[in-house]
Motif scaffolding. Structure first.
Motif, PDB file in Angstrom:
ATOM      1  N   LEU A  45       5.994  -4.098  -4.338  1.00  0.00           N
ATOM      2  CA  LEU A  45       7.245  -4.874  -4.375  1.00  0.00           C
ATOM      3  C   LEU A  45       7.711  -5.212  -2.963  1.00  0.00           C
ATOM      4  CD1 LEU A  45       9.204  -2.965  -7.171  1.00  0.00           C
ATOM      5  CD2 LEU A  45       8.076  -5.192  -7.347  1.00  0.00           C
ATOM      6  N   LEU A  46       7.314  -4.385  -1.985  1.00  0.00           N
ATOM      7  CA  LEU A  46       7.621  -4.696  -0.586  1.00  0.00           C
ATOM      8  C   LEU A  46       6.708  -5.816  -0.111  1.00  0.00           C
ATOM      9  CD1 LEU A  46       8.044  -1.072   0.767  1.00  0.00           C
ATOM     10  CD2 LEU A  46       9.822  -2.826   0.708  1.00  0.00           C
ATOM     11  N   ASN A  47       5.415  -5.591  -0.190  1.00  0.00           N
ATOM     12  CA  ASN A  47       4.403  -6.615   0.080  1.00  0.00           C
ATOM     13  C   ASN A  47       3.023  -6.035  -0.223  1.00  0.00           C
ATOM     14  OD1 ASN A  47       3.293  -5.470   2.696  1.00  0.00           O
ATOM     15  ND2 ASN A  47       5.433  -5.842   3.316  1.00  0.00           N
ATOM     16  N   PRO A  48       2.044  -6.879  -0.493  1.00  0.00           N
ATOM     17  CA  PRO A  48       0.709  -6.398  -0.871  1.00  0.00           C
ATOM     18  C   PRO A  48       0.032  -5.557   0.213  1.00  0.00           C
ATOM     19  CG  PRO A  48       0.971  -8.691  -1.508  1.00  0.00           C
ATOM     20  CD  PRO A  48       2.168  -8.334  -0.665  1.00  0.00           C
ATOM     21  N   LYS A  49       0.247  -5.884   1.478  1.00  0.00           N
ATOM     22  CA  LYS A  49      -0.404  -5.127   2.553  1.00  0.00           C
ATOM     23  C   LYS A  49       0.044  -3.675   2.554  1.00  0.00           C
ATOM     24  CE  LYS A  49      -1.332  -8.791   5.962  1.00  0.00           C
ATOM     25  NZ  LYS A  49      -0.665  -9.930   5.334  1.00  0.00           N
TER      26      LYS A  49
END
Length: 300
Positions: free
Chosen positions: A116-120
């Protein structure tokens, strides 16, 4: 009667919560979350508290999952060591299947939350779990190089916070990774020195030479020096947005020198008391260094 039943339920819940903290190694997980939060503050252009909460929750889940998997895999070895035989699984308070279920649930919660923050961020979190459980854990009984492998997932949290804040991986999070990577060696070898006999009871090979000797301490000293050097590199303006003022760099270097002093003391005395002091100094260093970095950024 109702009071007695209620008290019994409270005691059961308290024991279950205590075992959950033990299976996830709560104190270690919280320290890892602290590193991630420090990295987030360093990378963030603007602090977003929802992101910070997601990072803290997801980070705890990922560390907790790694520790739970580890205790399932090593349950038969944990019985052999004084420091681990009272853990929930080897002590019989929790079944291996229950611990595995907890690990799986925490993995899913952690990956989804970090995604949910980012895929990385989710990717690095998943890599951390994989390396810790599938590579580091089985290698511990085979070769001292396990510590090198374990230093990789152990160094991810500091940089993970930066990636969570920016969705970018570059020189800045790479530098944060390298600081914590080199810090791992004096920290864990000091711990390995203190617990050498217990580790050997479980068949673990933690010291680089397999012995509590001068060669082991020389490697501790070498990695401590590398840690000190990398910790002050941002002062030279070559690490992108990751900056460090001269005053902060001097403070960080002095703290590293204190830790190095304890390493030299271990070289001279080669006893468990000196190893314990070095281990505690390393914990103080990584925490205070991260605080100095964060304060320096916001006071600039």
């Amino acid at each position: 009667m109702k009071t007695a039943v209620g008290s019994a339920k409270n005691n059961v819940l308290a024991l279950m919560f205590a075992d959950f903290k033990e299976i996830t190694k709560a104190r270690l997980a919280i320290s890892v979350v602290f590193s991630s939060i420090a990295g987030y503050f360093l990378g963030a252009y603007e602090i977003q508290w929802v992101q910070l909460l997601l990072l803290a929750f997801g980070g705890y889940c990922m560390v907790g999952a790694s520790n739970a998997y580890n205790q399932v895999i090593e349950k038969d070895l944990d019985v052999l060591m004084k420091r681990t035989r009272n853990r929930p699984v080897p002590a019989g308070r929790m079944s291996a299947n229950t611990a595995l279920a907890i690990a799986v649930v925490l993995t899913l919660l952690g990956v989804v939350t970090l995604y949910l923050l980012n895929p990385k961020t989710a990717m690095f979190g998943a890599i951390s779990i994989f390396l810790y459980t599938s590579v580091y854990t089985p290698l511990k009984t085979i070769t001292p190089l396990a510590v090198f492998v374990g230093a990789i997932p152990g160094a991810i949290p500091f940089m993970l916070g930066w990636v969570a804040a920016t969705n970018e991986f570059g020189i800045e999070p790479g530098t944060l990774f390298m600081i914590q990577f080199f810090w791992q060696f004096p920290h864990f070898w000091a711990l390995g020195w203190m617990l050498d006999e217990d580790y050997k009871s479980g068949g673990f090979k933690m010291l680089p030479t397999g012995k509590k000797d001068a060669a082991t301490v020389l490697q501790i000293i070498m990695y401590t020096i590398w840690m000190m050097v990398i910790s002050v590199i941002p002062v030279f303006g070559i690490t992108g947005r990751l900056h460090l003022s001269i005053a902060a760099a001097v403070l960080v270097f002095v703290m590293g020198a204190v830790m190095l002093g304890f390493a030299f003391k271990l070289y001279r005395q080669r006893d468990n008391a000196s190893a314990r002091k070095l281990m505690l100094a390393s914990v103080s260093y990584i925490t205070l260094m991260q605080i100095v970095y964060v304060i320096d950024k916001f006071s600039a």
